[in-house]
Design a protein around this motif. Sequence first.
Motif, mmCIF file in Angstrom:
data_model
loop_
_atom_site.group_PDB
_atom_site.id
_atom_site.type_symbol
_atom_site.label_atom_id
_atom_site.label_comp_id
_atom_site.label_asym_id
_atom_site.label_seq_id
_atom_site.Cartn_x
_atom_site.Cartn_y
_atom_site.Cartn_z
ATOM 1 N N GLU A 55 0.311 17.636 2.487
ATOM 2 C CA GLU A 55 1.309 16.408 2.410
ATOM 3 C C GLU A 55 1.007 15.245 2.996
ATOM 4 O O GLU A 55 1.132 14.047 2.373
ATOM 5 C CB GLU A 55 2.509 16.886 3.421
ATOM 6 N N GLU A 56 -0.297 15.337 3.739
ATOM 7 C CA GLU A 56 -0.893 14.076 4.123
ATOM 8 C C GLU A 56 -1.538 13.201 3.116
ATOM 9 O O GLU A 56 -2.057 11.972 3.149
ATOM 10 C CB GLU A 56 -2.217 14.345 5.175
ATOM 11 N N ASP A 57 -2.087 14.019 1.975
ATOM 12 C CA ASP A 57 -2.848 13.419 0.884
ATOM 13 C C ASP A 57 -1.984 12.904 -0.138
ATOM 14 O O ASP A 57 -2.392 12.744 -1.237
ATOM 15 C CB ASP A 57 -3.726 14.711 0.462
ATOM 16 N N VAL A 58 -0.427 13.081 -0.193
ATOM 17 C CA VAL A 58 0.453 12.664 -0.959
ATOM 18 C C VAL A 58 0.304 10.962 -1.244
ATOM 19 O O VAL A 58 0.707 10.676 0.178
ATOM 20 C CB VAL A 58 1.763 13.412 -1.132
ATOM 21 N N TYR A 59 -0.142 10.606 -1.864
ATOM 22 C CA TYR A 59 0.134 8.960 -1.865
ATOM 23 C C TYR A 59 1.209 8.444 -2.893
ATOM 24 O O TYR A 59 1.304 8.635 -3.947
ATOM 25 C CB TYR A 59 -1.351 8.346 -2.432
ATOM 26 N N LEU A 60 2.103 7.781 -2.182
ATOM 27 C CA LEU A 60 3.388 7.259 -2.926
ATOM 28 C C LEU A 60 3.627 5.694 -2.651
ATOM 29 O O LEU A 60 2.926 5.360 -1.649
ATOM 30 C CB LEU A 60 4.449 7.952 -2.305
ATOM 31 N N TYR A 61 3.811 5.038 -3.510
ATOM 32 C CA TYR A 61 4.138 3.585 -3.346
ATOM 33 C C TYR A 61 5.286 3.247 -4.331
ATOM 34 O O TYR A 61 5.491 3.919 -5.129
ATOM 35 C CB TYR A 61 2.988 2.817 -3.561
ATOM 36 N N ASN A 62 5.779 2.014 -3.997
ATOM 37 C CA ASN A 62 6.906 1.233 -4.792
ATOM 38 C C ASN A 62 8.240 2.245 -4.772
ATOM 39 O O ASN A 62 8.502 2.411 -5.927
ATOM 40 C CB ASN A 62 6.582 1.086 -6.274
ATOM 41 N N LEU A 63 8.577 3.023 -3.720
ATOM 42 C CA LEU A 63 9.852 3.532 -3.781
ATOM 43 C C LEU A 63 10.939 2.589 -4.102
ATOM 44 O O LEU A 63 11.087 1.630 -3.234
ATOM 45 C CB LEU A 63 10.119 4.450 -2.251
ATOM 46 N N ALA A 64 11.711 2.970 -4.708
ATOM 47 C CA ALA A 64 13.082 1.847 -5.279
ATOM 48 C C ALA A 64 14.054 3.053 -5.659
ATOM 49 O O ALA A 64 14.032 3.823 -6.126
ATOM 50 C CB ALA A 64 12.531 1.323 -6.711
ATOM 51 N N SER A 65 15.355 2.416 -5.013
ATOM 52 C CA SER A 65 16.512 3.067 -5.345
ATOM 53 C C SER A 65 16.907 2.439 -6.774
ATOM 54 O O SER A 65 16.446 1.759 -7.479
ATOM 55 C CB SER A 65 17.623 2.429 -4.315
ATOM 56 N N PHE A 66 18.028 3.192 -7.323
ATOM 57 C CA PHE A 66 18.727 2.685 -8.490
ATOM 58 C C PHE A 66 19.102 1.249 -8.523
ATOM 59 O O PHE A 66 19.128 0.377 -9.397
ATOM 60 C CB PHE A 66 19.969 3.577 -8.907
ATOM 61 N N ALA A 67 19.960 0.883 -7.431
ATOM 62 C CA ALA A 67 20.226 -0.597 -7.067
ATOM 63 C C ALA A 67 18.974 -1.654 -7.168
ATOM 64 O O ALA A 67 19.055 -2.454 -7.914
ATOM 65 C CB ALA A 67 21.071 -0.671 -6.039
ATOM 66 N N ASP A 68 17.920 -1.050 -6.608
ATOM 67 C CA ASP A 68 16.549 -2.001 -6.667
ATOM 68 C C ASP A 68 16.089 -1.935 -8.216
ATOM 69 O O ASP A 68 15.613 -2.986 -8.465
ATOM 70 C CB ASP A 68 15.547 -1.076 -5.767
ATOM 71 N N LEU A 69 16.088 -1.237 -8.616
ATOM 72 C CA LEU A 69 15.612 -0.939 -10.049
ATOM 73 C C LEU A 69 16.557 -1.886 -11.124
ATOM 74 O O LEU A 69 15.972 -2.674 -11.994
ATOM 75 C CB LEU A 69 15.376 0.531 -10.622
ATOM 76 N N VAL A 70 17.738 -1.564 -11.073
ATOM 77 C CA VAL A 70 18.699 -2.443 -11.639
ATOM 78 C C VAL A 70 18.417 -3.851 -11.437
ATOM 79 O O VAL A 70 18.656 -4.819 -12.231
ATOM 80 C CB VAL A 70 20.082 -1.983 -11.521
ATOM 81 N N GLY A 71 18.415 -4.285 -10.042
ATOM 82 C CA GLY A 71 18.291 -5.701 -9.734
ATOM 83 C C GLY A 71 16.912 -6.397 -10.188
ATOM 84 O O GLY A 71 17.055 -7.539 -10.443
#
Length: 128
Positions: A55-71
């Motif tokens: 789990e420590e090696d999972v690299y995630l970025y740009n987490l966005a919600s539906f509202a963020d993406l639509v906006g």
Amino acid sequence: MSMQLSNRCRTSLYRVIFGNPKSSDESAVFLMAGSREAANRRAVRTLAVLFDIREEDVYLYNLASFADLVGSGVSDDEDVRVFETSWKGAQVSAWVEHPLFLTDDTSLLGKWAELHADLARIETLAVI
């Protein structure tokens, strides 16, 4: 007729970018969660299992919600904005490629298929 995303997508959909530490590949990951924190936790746990990494090696970025993406999107069809990744002014210049869907929401999968049918039609007409 244009398919619409479900109410579940509108209230619970998140998209995050996953970078696999074993390669330079990146993937857009779609999942449902009740909050941004829950989406991050669920993505980390699921991707660690799927790719057999810690789990420590999972690299995630740009987490966005539906509202963020639509906006932040520009497409006339607001639902398809969840698949936009880059823009040149008011035009989409890049779409999500090879996403990982960690959901069984048929409206999201249908919207993905609809988008690609439209893109194929546009490309075909340009060639003709």
